[in-house]
Design a protein around this motif. Structure first.
Motif, PDB file in Angstrom:
ATOM      1  N   PHE A 197     -15.017   8.104  -3.174  1.00 67.16           N
ATOM      2  CA  PHE A 197     -13.861   8.670  -4.140  1.00 67.16           C
ATOM      3  C   PHE A 197     -12.551   7.821  -3.773  1.00 67.16           C
ATOM      4  CE2 PHE A 197     -10.295  11.834  -4.131  1.00 67.16           C
ATOM      5  CZ  PHE A 197     -10.428  12.380  -5.455  1.00 67.16           C
ATOM      6  N   VAL A 198     -12.389   7.782  -2.807  1.00 63.00           N
ATOM      7  CA  VAL A 198     -11.040   6.871  -2.205  1.00 63.00           C
ATOM      8  C   VAL A 198     -11.166   5.436  -3.066  1.00 63.00           C
ATOM      9  CG1 VAL A 198      -9.743   5.553  -0.708  1.00 63.00           C
ATOM     10  CG2 VAL A 198     -10.508   7.951  -0.146  1.00 63.00           C
ATOM     11  N   VAL A 199     -12.211   4.669  -3.171  1.00 64.34           N
ATOM     12  CA  VAL A 199     -12.085   3.477  -4.002  1.00 64.34           C
ATOM     13  C   VAL A 199     -12.142   3.632  -5.350  1.00 64.34           C
ATOM     14  CG1 VAL A 199     -14.197   1.662  -4.383  1.00 64.34           C
ATOM     15  CG2 VAL A 199     -13.798   2.149  -2.087  1.00 64.34           C
ATOM     16  N   SER A 200     -12.872   4.705  -5.973  1.00 58.84           N
ATOM     17  CA  SER A 200     -12.824   4.833  -7.271  1.00 58.84           C
ATOM     18  C   SER A 200     -11.396   5.354  -7.819  1.00 58.84           C
ATOM     19  CB  SER A 200     -13.877   6.001  -7.639  1.00 58.84           C
ATOM     20  OG  SER A 200     -13.414   7.283  -7.029  1.00 58.84           O
ATOM     21  N   PHE A 201     -10.546   6.077  -6.966  1.00 58.71           N
ATOM     22  CA  PHE A 201      -9.417   6.533  -7.202  1.00 58.71           C
ATOM     23  C   PHE A 201      -8.185   5.417  -7.245  1.00 58.71           C
ATOM     24  CE2 PHE A 201      -4.985   7.900  -6.041  1.00 58.71           C
ATOM     25  CZ  PHE A 201      -4.827   8.742  -6.659  1.00 58.71           C
ATOM     26  N   ILE A 202      -8.444   4.316  -6.394  1.00 58.66           N
ATOM     27  CA  ILE A 202      -7.805   3.162  -6.049  1.00 58.66           C
ATOM     28  C   ILE A 202      -8.139   2.352  -7.583  1.00 58.66           C
ATOM     29  CG2 ILE A 202      -7.614   1.072  -4.973  1.00 58.66           C
ATOM     30  CD1 ILE A 202      -7.825   2.525  -2.459  1.00 58.66           C
ATOM     31  N   LEU A 203      -9.188   2.016  -7.977  1.00 60.54           N
ATOM     32  CA  LEU A 203      -9.602   1.252  -9.260  1.00 60.54           C
ATOM     33  C   LEU A 203      -9.036   1.987 -10.143  1.00 60.54           C
ATOM     34  CD1 LEU A 203     -13.306   0.293  -8.226  1.00 60.54           C
ATOM     35  CD2 LEU A 203     -11.166  -1.012  -8.235  1.00 60.54           C
ATOM     36  N   SER A 204      -8.982   3.425 -10.413  1.00 66.45           N
ATOM     37  CA  SER A 204      -8.683   4.004 -11.604  1.00 66.45           C
ATOM     38  C   SER A 204      -7.080   4.029 -11.753  1.00 66.45           C
ATOM     39  CB  SER A 204      -9.029   5.548 -11.606  1.00 66.45           C
ATOM     40  OG  SER A 204      -8.460   6.120 -10.581  1.00 66.45           O
ATOM     41  N   THR A 205      -6.208   3.774 -10.580  1.00 65.56           N
ATOM     42  CA  THR A 205      -4.899   3.523 -10.822  1.00 65.56           C
ATOM     43  C   THR A 205      -4.360   2.305 -11.182  1.00 65.56           C
ATOM     44  OG1 THR A 205      -4.654   3.095  -8.330  1.00 65.56           O
ATOM     45  CG2 THR A 205      -4.319   5.504  -8.908  1.00 65.56           C
ATOM     46  N   ILE A 206      -5.432   1.376 -11.306  1.00 69.66           N
ATOM     47  CA  ILE A 206      -4.853   0.047 -11.601  1.00 69.66           C
ATOM     48  C   ILE A 206      -4.469  -0.279 -13.031  1.00 69.66           C
ATOM     49  CG2 ILE A 206      -5.620  -2.533 -11.749  1.00 69.66           C
ATOM     50  CD1 ILE A 206      -7.424  -1.984  -9.211  1.00 69.66           C
ATOM     51  N   PRO A 207      -5.538   0.375 -14.079  1.00 70.28           N
ATOM     52  CA  PRO A 207      -5.103   0.287 -15.421  1.00 70.28           C
ATOM     53  C   PRO A 207      -3.680   0.916 -15.668  1.00 70.28           C
ATOM     54  CG  PRO A 207      -7.161   0.649 -15.181  1.00 70.28           C
ATOM     55  CD  PRO A 207      -6.618   1.023 -13.787  1.00 70.28           C
ATOM     56  N   LEU A 208      -3.641   2.130 -14.921  1.00 68.29           N
ATOM     57  CA  LEU A 208      -2.522   3.028 -15.054  1.00 68.29           C
ATOM     58  C   LEU A 208      -1.347   2.240 -14.746  1.00 68.29           C
ATOM     59  CD1 LEU A 208      -1.885   5.989 -15.778  1.00 68.29           C
ATOM     60  CD2 LEU A 208      -1.954   6.503 -13.318  1.00 68.29           C
ATOM     61  N   THR A 209      -1.162   1.638 -13.688  1.00 70.56           N
ATOM     62  CA  THR A 209       0.158   0.867 -13.273  1.00 70.56           C
ATOM     63  C   THR A 209       0.279  -0.362 -14.333  1.00 70.56           C
ATOM     64  OG1 THR A 209      -1.473  -0.626 -11.814  1.00 70.56           O
ATOM     65  CG2 THR A 209      -0.134   1.351 -10.775  1.00 70.56           C
ATOM     66  N   LYS A 210      -0.798  -0.809 -14.775  1.00 65.35           N
ATOM     67  CA  LYS A 210      -0.503  -2.170 -15.760  1.00 65.35           C
ATOM     68  C   LYS A 210       0.089  -1.233 -17.003  1.00 65.35           C
ATOM     69  CE  LYS A 210      -4.145  -5.175 -14.251  1.00 65.35           C
ATOM     70  NZ  LYS A 210      -5.476  -5.731 -14.670  1.00 65.35           N
ATOM     71  N   ASN A 211      -0.315  -0.155 -17.563  1.00 65.96           N
ATOM     72  CA  ASN A 211       0.243   0.453 -18.675  1.00 65.96           C
ATOM     73  C   ASN A 211       1.813   0.747 -18.455  1.00 65.96           C
ATOM     74  OD1 ASN A 211      -2.284   0.021 -20.015  1.00 65.96           O
ATOM     75  ND2 ASN A 211      -2.821   2.349 -19.694  1.00 65.96           N
ATOM     76  N   ILE A 212       1.852   1.385 -17.224  1.00 61.25           N
ATOM     77  CA  ILE A 212       3.274   1.625 -16.991  1.00 61.25           C
ATOM     78  C   ILE A 212       4.462   0.536 -16.867  1.00 61.25           C
ATOM     79  CG2 ILE A 212       4.805   2.809 -15.147  1.00 61.25           C
ATOM     80  CD1 ILE A 212       2.330   5.020 -14.701  1.00 61.25           C
ATOM     81  N   SER A 213       3.823  -0.549 -16.170  1.00 67.98           N
ATOM     82  CA  SER A 213       4.595  -1.799 -16.143  1.00 67.98           C
ATOM     83  C   SER A 213       4.829  -2.584 -17.384  1.00 67.98           C
ATOM     84  CB  SER A 213       4.011  -2.758 -15.212  1.00 67.98           C
ATOM     85  OG  SER A 213       2.780  -3.128 -15.503  1.00 67.98           O
ATOM     86  N   SER A 214       3.826  -2.358 -18.500  1.00 66.43           N
ATOM     87  CA  SER A 214       3.930  -3.011 -19.757  1.00 66.43           C
ATOM     88  C   SER A 214       4.811  -2.412 -20.513  1.00 66.43           C
ATOM     89  CB  SER A 214       2.509  -3.276 -20.271  1.00 66.43           C
ATOM     90  OG  SER A 214       2.059  -1.953 -20.710  1.00 66.43           O
ATOM     91  N   LYS A 215       4.991  -1.042 -20.334  1.00 69.81           N
ATOM     92  CA  LYS A 215       5.866  -0.255 -21.320  1.00 69.81           C
ATOM     93  C   LYS A 215       7.244  -0.185 -21.044  1.00 69.81           C
ATOM     94  CE  LYS A 215       2.857   3.412 -22.494  1.00 69.81           C
ATOM     95  NZ  LYS A 215       2.487   4.698 -22.553  1.00 69.81           N
ATOM     96  N   LYS A 216       7.521  -0.700 -19.702  1.00 67.90           N
ATOM     97  CA  LYS A 216       9.294  -0.886 -19.246  1.00 67.90           C
ATOM     98  C   LYS A 216       9.581  -2.275 -20.003  1.00 67.90           C
ATOM     99  CE  LYS A 216       9.218   1.797 -15.343  1.00 67.90           C
ATOM    100  NZ  LYS A 216       9.301   1.999 -13.911  1.00 67.90           N
TER     101      LYS A 216
END
Length: 51
Positions: free
Chosen positions: A32-51
């Motif tokens: 669960f922890v590994v999948s949660f970390i992997l799922s936050t990677i695209p989210l952080t890329k999307n947030i950083s690309s919008k700024k």
């Protein structure tokens, strides 16, 4: 606590788990922890690309 008892049950206070149950809970938690970390990677890329 004898060595034989450790292999059969792992006890947390009043809760006693068999060895298989304990290690399956550990494995599920790690997955669960590994999948949660992997799922936050695209989210952080999307947030950083919008700024």
């Amino acid at each position: 606590m004898s060595k034989l008892n450790f292999y059969l049950t792992v006890s947390f206070g009043e809760l006693e788990l068999s060895n298989l149950t304990f290690w399956s809970l550990v494995a599920i938690t790690v997955l669960f922890v590994v999948s949660f970390i992997l799922s936050t990677i695209p989210l952080t890329k999307n947030i950083s690309s919008k700024k």
